[in-house]
Design an enzyme around this catalytic site. Structure first.
Site, PDB file in Angstrom:
ATOM      1  N   GLY A   1       1.352   4.852   4.898  1.00 19.51           N
ATOM      2  CA  GLY A   1       1.320   3.805   5.916  1.00 19.51           C
ATOM      3  C   GLY A   1       2.382   3.985   6.989  1.00 19.51           C
TER       4      GLY A   1
ATOM      5  N   GLY B   1       0.781  -1.222   0.000  1.00 22.14           N
ATOM      6  CA  GLY B   1       0.000   0.000   0.000  1.00 22.14           C
ATOM      7  C   GLY B   1       0.812   1.270   0.000  1.00 22.14           C
ATOM      8  CB  SER B   2      -0.488   4.679   0.544  1.00 30.49           C
ATOM      9  OG  SER B   2      -0.012   5.993   0.718  1.00 30.49           O
ATOM     10  CB  THR B   3       4.686   6.342   0.904  1.00 32.09           C
ATOM     11  OG1 THR B   3       3.925   7.430   0.376  1.00 32.09           O
ATOM     12  CG2 THR B   3       5.408   5.614  -0.217  1.00 32.09           C
TER      13      THR B   3
END
Length: 130
Positions: free
Chosen positions: A65, A61-63
């Site tokens: 996170g 997932g996204s940075t």
């Protein structure tokens, strides 16, 4: 049982394991205010990671996170330590900024939720009580 991995973030922790056999996304997958896993695809959905030793194969997932992991720490809802099969940038960065001991290179399929473990991250060591 002793499992040898690699230190990502140093430190020591001891506690109950919560294990996912699926990759975990912290952004949208874990509530930073409660520590509850909310990802609909997760095999630990509805369970809290707060105050436990969290093990999973790798992040996804996204940075953003990384900042969710930091928010978990600031809110007192973070795991005591993180064990992964493969450290990737998102989870490693989150563990670094939150100061959560982290070890990678561990076969998480050998671990089960509810087991008690000691993480000696400086040595890259995970000791599972039998």
């Amino acid at each position: 049982m002793k499992l040898k991995g690699r230190k990502i973030v140093g430190g020591k922790a001891e506690g109950e394991l919560i294990v996912s056999q699926k990759p975990l996304s912290f952004l949208g997958g874990v509530d930073p205010n409660t520590g509850i896993v909310t990802d609909a695809e997760s095999d630990i959905r509805g369970q809290s990671i707060a105050g436990k030793v969290l093990a999973f194969p790798r992040g996804k997932g996204s940075t953003v996170g990384s900042y969710v992991i930091y928010a978990l720490k600031k809110n007192g809802k973070a795991p005591k330590a993180i064990i992964v099969g493969e450290a990737e940038t998102i989870v490693a960065t989150g563990a670094i900024i939150a100061g959560i001991p982290m070890v990678d290179g561990i076969d998480v399929s050998k671990l089960k939720s509810g087991q008690r473990v000691r993480v000696k991250a400086d040595e890259g060591l995970v000791e599972v009580e039998e």
